[in-house]
Design a protein around this motif. Structure first.
Motif, PDB file in Angstrom:
ATOM      1  N   ALA A  86      23.172  -0.902  85.627  1.00 16.49           N
ATOM      2  CA  ALA A  86      22.780  -1.806  84.550  1.00 16.49           C
ATOM      3  C   ALA A  86      23.849  -2.884  84.361  1.00 16.49           C
ATOM      4  CB  ALA A  86      22.572  -1.018  83.255  1.00 16.49           C
ATOM      5  N   GLY A  87      25.121  -2.487  84.417  1.00 17.66           N
ATOM      6  CA  GLY A  87      26.211  -3.444  84.234  1.00 17.66           C
ATOM      7  C   GLY A  87      26.208  -4.523  85.292  1.00 17.66           C
ATOM      8  N   PHE A  88      26.166  -4.105  86.559  1.00 14.59           N
ATOM      9  CA  PHE A  88      26.162  -5.070  87.666  1.00 14.59           C
ATOM     10  C   PHE A  88      24.932  -5.968  87.617  1.00 14.59           C
ATOM     11  CE2 PHE A  88      29.050  -2.216  90.245  1.00 14.59           C
ATOM     12  CZ  PHE A  88      30.088  -3.128  90.263  1.00 14.59           C
ATOM     13  N   ALA A  89      23.779  -5.322  87.493  1.00 13.54           N
ATOM     14  CA  ALA A  89      22.526  -6.082  87.569  1.00 13.54           C
ATOM     15  C   ALA A  89      22.443  -7.084  86.427  1.00 13.54           C
ATOM     16  CB  ALA A  89      21.333  -5.128  87.530  1.00 13.54           C
ATOM     17  N   LEU A  90      22.888  -6.654  85.243  1.00 13.87           N
ATOM     18  CA  LEU A  90      22.814  -7.526  84.081  1.00 13.87           C
ATOM     19  C   LEU A  90      23.848  -8.638  84.193  1.00 13.87           C
ATOM     20  CD1 LEU A  90      20.867  -7.159  81.780  1.00 13.87           C
ATOM     21  CD2 LEU A  90      22.723  -6.230  80.415  1.00 13.87           C
ATOM     22  N   GLY A  91      25.083  -8.266  84.569  1.00 16.34           N
ATOM     23  CA  GLY A  91      26.151  -9.257  84.679  1.00 16.34           C
ATOM     24  C   GLY A  91      25.778 -10.356  85.662  1.00 16.34           C
ATOM     25  N   ALA A 174      17.086  -9.774  90.119  1.00 17.93           N
ATOM     26  CA  ALA A 174      15.998 -10.740  90.007  1.00 17.93           C
ATOM     27  C   ALA A 174      15.280 -10.613  88.673  1.00 17.93           C
ATOM     28  CB  ALA A 174      15.019 -10.541  91.158  1.00 17.93           C
ATOM     29  N   TYR A 175      15.000  -9.381  88.297  1.00 15.95           N
ATOM     30  CA  TYR A 175      14.298  -9.117  87.037  1.00 15.95           C
ATOM     31  C   TYR A 175      15.104  -9.670  85.865  1.00 15.95           C
ATOM     32  CZ  TYR A 175      11.933  -6.282  83.461  1.00 15.95           C
ATOM     33  OH  TYR A 175      11.238  -5.852  82.374  1.00 15.95           O
ATOM     34  N   ASN A 176      16.397  -9.344  85.863  1.00 17.48           N
ATOM     35  CA  ASN A 176      17.252  -9.811  84.773  1.00 17.48           C
ATOM     36  C   ASN A 176      17.343 -11.328  84.760  1.00 17.48           C
ATOM     37  OD1 ASN A 176      17.694  -7.171  84.121  1.00 17.48           O
ATOM     38  ND2 ASN A 176      19.596  -7.024  85.284  1.00 17.48           N
ATOM     39  N   ASN A 225      17.063  -1.815  82.082  1.00 23.44           N
ATOM     40  CA  ASN A 225      17.910  -1.549  83.244  1.00 23.44           C
ATOM     41  C   ASN A 225      18.351  -0.086  83.307  1.00 23.44           C
ATOM     42  OD1 ASN A 225      19.015  -4.028  84.980  1.00 23.44           O
ATOM     43  ND2 ASN A 225      18.406  -4.730  82.973  1.00 23.44           N
ATOM     44  N   LEU A 226      18.662   0.477  82.143  1.00 20.76           N
ATOM     45  CA  LEU A 226      19.060   1.883  82.117  1.00 20.76           C
ATOM     46  C   LEU A 226      17.906   2.769  82.569  1.00 20.76           C
ATOM     47  CD1 LEU A 226      21.174   2.143  78.836  1.00 20.76           C
ATOM     48  CD2 LEU A 226      21.986   2.339  81.192  1.00 20.76           C
ATOM     49  N   VAL A 227      16.716   2.467  82.064  1.00 20.47           N
ATOM     50  CA  VAL A 227      15.545   3.254  82.464  1.00 20.47           C
ATOM     51  C   VAL A 227      15.296   3.106  83.965  1.00 20.47           C
ATOM     52  CG1 VAL A 227      13.052   3.510  82.198  1.00 20.47           C
ATOM     53  CG2 VAL A 227      14.488   3.150  80.189  1.00 20.47           C
ATOM     54  N   TYR A 228      15.416   1.871  84.445  1.00 18.03           N
ATOM     55  CA  TYR A 228      15.235   1.621  85.880  1.00 18.03           C
ATOM     56  C   TYR A 228      16.238   2.443  86.699  1.00 18.03           C
ATOM     57  CZ  TYR A 228      16.332  -0.768  90.269  1.00 18.03           C
ATOM     58  OH  TYR A 228      16.629  -1.038  91.572  1.00 18.03           O
ATOM     59  N   ASP A 232      13.740   4.784  88.391  1.00 21.20           N
ATOM     60  CA  ASP A 232      13.132   4.084  89.526  1.00 21.20           C
ATOM     61  C   ASP A 232      14.011   4.063  90.756  1.00 21.20           C
ATOM     62  OD1 ASP A 232      11.042   3.671  87.970  1.00 21.20           O
ATOM     63  OD2 ASP A 232      11.167   1.490  87.847  1.00 21.20           O
ATOM     64  N   SER A 233      15.283   4.443  90.610  1.00 24.00           N
ATOM     65  CA  SER A 233      16.174   4.420  91.766  1.00 24.00           C
ATOM     66  C   SER A 233      15.853   5.558  92.727  1.00 24.00           C
ATOM     67  CB  SER A 233      17.615   4.543  91.302  1.00 24.00           C
ATOM     68  OG  SER A 233      17.742   5.682  90.477  1.00 24.00           O
ATOM     69  N   PHE A 234      14.922   6.408  92.323  1.00 23.05           N
ATOM     70  CA  PHE A 234      14.592   7.565  93.141  1.00 23.05           C
ATOM     71  C   PHE A 234      14.198   7.201  94.580  1.00 23.05           C
ATOM     72  CE2 PHE A 234      10.808   9.537  94.844  1.00 23.05           C
ATOM     73  CZ  PHE A 234      11.324  10.761  95.215  1.00 23.05           C
TER      74      PHE A 234
END
Lengths: 295, 444
Positions: A86-91, A174-176, A225-228, A232-234
């Motif tokens: 979440a941190g990386f993707a959001l940042g 991309a989503y973020n 992002n946390l939920v993902y 979803d990382s499965f």
């Protein structure tokens, strides 16, 4: 309700809303509530793969989980994993959105390019990066090995973990980006122009004006992002590392899958599903709070 | 090919009469779930096509259901839903799961007997027959695609390192020395690699050294078996792998078949893998490769014996509502695909064992083994002697999970976190818990 009203509305006021709700309720019941109830029930039993035997064991499945050091590791690992992703993707996502909004020419092109990765299924993204980063056959991977970097996530747990974090985050950037970019576009121009007239630089404007103003979107993104990262990382883990090496990339969801689907231990897998259900419930509550709604 | 066609028409002629009588009736559908991707899936689909063309009473419908864990999970769900496929193509690791649940599978030997079809289970190579039989010797499933572990080696790298490319090492000390010379001469990046680490570096290793994996005859005699694989031979081997890795002599390539790419890419020069990998090596490797027997520790008394097998087989799944005609169709199909020339055709093509003595004899009469002596290596290794209690196979519930546990602990050893002995001790404790769980739920 009066007789006249009943005549005007053939279904009656009480029936129509329920009829309209029925499809959604049926879907929720069949695909969410019923399996959840079944998992809850199964978590107090053990059975063989085919369900020919069923033994009630009370809380044993939960006790075994609590006593299993590998499961405790997986709990910690899942939270670290989710925070990092979440941190990386959001940042990166928000950072790119700020750059494109505040400085880039040809905004449309950047916008399109940065949106692309979101179209990939997690497993596809996994295989794609696998081909690039594989230490024996990957384009980048073999180069890293030749450069004597010790690149080998097949046995190096830290590398494997960072690999999965990196790819999971990459996919979510991309989503973020889309959400942050849209939120930035919606900000009134006048505020930013006023700041510019006061002599604020672009960084200062981003930090003191833009980010605080899109805070509701950011908070929404944190939860999503946390939920993902949690759930979803499965597909990514399955395609890349299968939880290995030596459990280094085993998250709670992946372990529940392996125990239920591969090892056919339904009781233990169900107990893990119930634990995950609690996590989802907590995250959802958080999201509702953030969106200013009552659950 | 000619002979296959002749066999086919002979078979078609044999059942022409009964099928005429039922010419009006709809064919009985026999569902077959399989787990092979192309090009190997062509074999299964070819079976169905040829069988369906040979008669009109039954129609076999093959369906790809994902890789082995996926097709097994699908079959389990189908059994629970009361609608299992007639035939399931499953991996060796699922043998105990499928055979210890009551009423899930019909042993093929019973199937043939009830259908009144003559069937000679003794035609199967002993190591194959015993792996898939009850302790009393009743064959449970039809062996289909059965490789054993062997060594592949890079002849070019051997030459570059000054080693004789026609005399590969046969012992582990020889393998280590060869690896040292290969790495020292920079003939390859590393010496040794392996596929299927849990299976080949422990299950195969112990069987080949005639040492037990579990008590109760490796689990054949009862569900109360306990793991005993943490013995000195295995502990030494795990520690060796870790030491060799640190010295740059061994490269871990991951679980399942993932290690194969280490050898195929030319990174390693000595590779332990399933004999069927020959197909991939022929297609993808740009070096000359050779095939040899599994290495062994020559100070272990009595080693080596025969090697055990792995691979897949066809199960006849049972159901109370299933008719005798349906079972008959399954039996006819399974008989059809076990004709010697048919078995020889697909097994020789895919570099797995010829399965039956008659298929082997058929291939020999065709001159196949004179032309392709490399194909004899796996056959000789498996038929070296009558299997012992330790080398007939492993019959443990939850073997999938136990194998994963072994691999996890081996990986921890390779990461330097524990010794080989500690890895096996921990794997034993964890694995025994899996066995006790299985025993509890399987008891009835």
């Amino acid at each position: 309700m009066s007789r006249e009203a009943a005549a005007r509305e053939p279904f009656g006021e009480a029936v129509l809303p329920w009829l309209l709700l029925a499809p959604q309720l049926a879907v929720t019941g069949i695909f969410f509530l019923w399996p959840a109830a079944w998992a809850f029930w199964q978590s107090f039993h053990i059975s063989d793969a085919f369900g020919t035997s069923l033994i009630f064991v009370g809380l044993e499945n939960y006790v075994l989980l609590a006593e299993d050091p590998l499961y405790r590791d997986a709990v910690v690992r899942s939270f670290v994993f989710a925070s990092l992703v979440a941190g990386f993707a959001l940042g990166v996502g928000v950072g790119l959105a700020l750059l494109v909004e505040n400085g880039a020419r040809r905004k449309r092109v950047w916008q399109a390019l940065l949106t692309w990765p979101y179209a990939l299924a997690p497993a596809t993204a996994g295989v794609l990066w696998l081909f690039l980063l594989h230490p024996s056959v990957g384009l980048i991977g073999t180069a890293l090995v030749r450069a004597d970097t010790g690149w080998d996530w097949r046995i190096n747990g830290t590398q494997a973990f960072l690999l999965v974090v990196g790819i999971a985050a990459w996919k979510q950037v991309a989503y973020n980006f889309i959400f942050a970019f849209a939120a930035l576009l919606a900000l009134p121009r006048s505020l930013i122009e006023a700041a510019e007239m006061d002599g604020a630089g672009k960084a200062r404007i981003a930090w003191s004006i833009q980010l605080p103003l899109i805070a509701p979107t950011l908070f929404f993104l944190i939860v999503v992002n946390l939920v993902y990262a949690f759930f979803d990382s499965f597909g990514l883990i399955h395609a890349l590392t299968r939880g290995g090496p030596a459990n280094a990339t085993e998250t709670l969801v992946y372990r529940a899958f392996v125990d239920g689907h591969v090892n056919h231990d339904l009781g233990r897998s169900a107990a893990q599903s119930v634990v995950l259900l609690v996590v989802v419930a907590a995250l959802t509550l958080l999201q509702f709070r953030a969106m200013g709604r009552r659950p | 090919m000619n002979s296959t066609r002749r066999g086919l028409s002979a078979l078609a002629g044999g059942i022409a009469l009964p099928s005429l009588a039922r010419a009006q009736a709809q064919p009985i559908e026999i569902s077959l779930w399989f787990s092979l991707t192309r090009p190997l899936s062509d074999i299964v689909e070819g079976f169905a096509r040829d069988f369906n063309a040979s008669q009109t009473r039954f129609r076999v419908v093959p369906t790809f259901k994902g890789v082995y864990p996926e097709s097994l999970a699908a079959a389990i769900a189908a059994v629970r839903a009361g609608n299992p496929p007639h035939i399931l193509h499953a991996a060796e690791i699922a043998t105990a799961t499928l055979s210890s649940a009551p009423g899930v599978a019909k042993p093929v030997q019973d199937l043939f007997q009830e259908a009144g079809i003559a069937f000679d289970a003794d035609d199967y190579l002993p190591a194959i027959r015993q792996y898939y039989s009850t302790p009393q010797g009743k064959l449970l499933a039809i062996p289909f695609f059965v490789p054993t572990g062997v060594v592949f080696y890079n002849k070019d790298a051997f030459r570059r390192a000054g080693l004789d490319p026609d005399r590969p090492p046969t012992t582990w000390s020889g393998v280590k020395e060869a690896a040292e010379r290969i790495v020292a001469a920079r003939a390859a990046a590393t010496g040794i690699s392996t596929a299927w680490p849990g299976m080949l570096q422990l299950e195969h290793l112990l069987a080949f050294h005639n040492q037990p994996y579990a008590t109760r005859g490796n689990g054949f005699q009862g569900l109360d078996a306990e793991l005993v694989f943490n013995n000195p031979t295995a502990a030494r081997h795990f520690q060796n792998l870790a030491d060799w890795q640190r010295a740059g002599l061994f490269k871990y390539g991951g679980r399942d078949f993932n290690g194969d790419s280490v050898f195929v890419s030319g990174e390693s020069a000595i590779h332990i893998a399933a004999s069927s990998v020959q197909l991939r090596i022929q297609r993808e490797a740009n070096f000359a490769s050779g095939i040899s027997t599994l290495p062994y520790y020559d100070d272990v008394p009595g080693a080596p014996v025969n090697s055990i097998i792995s691979g897949s087989n066809f199960w006849s799944l049972a159901h109370p509502r299933r008719t005798a005609d349906e079972y008959r169709g399954v039996a006819e199909f399974l008989r059809f695909i076990t004709q010697p020339q048919r078995v020889f055709a697909y097994t020789s093509e895919s570099w797995v064992l010829p399965n039956t003595r008659s298929a082997f004899e058929y291939g020999r009469a065709q001159g196949f083994y004179d032309r392709t002596p490399d194909a004899l290596v796996a056959y000789r290794q498996v038929t070296k002697q009558e299997p012992t209690g330790n080398s007939r196979g492993i019959r443990l519930g939850g073997l999938t999970e136990i194998r994963s546990i072994v691999e996890e602990e081996l990986e921890r050893t390779l990461q330097g976190g524990q010794t080989g002995q500690q890895a096996l001790d921990r794997a034993r404790t964890r694995g025994n818990q899996v066995l006790r769980n299985f025993e509890r739920t399987a008891r009835r």
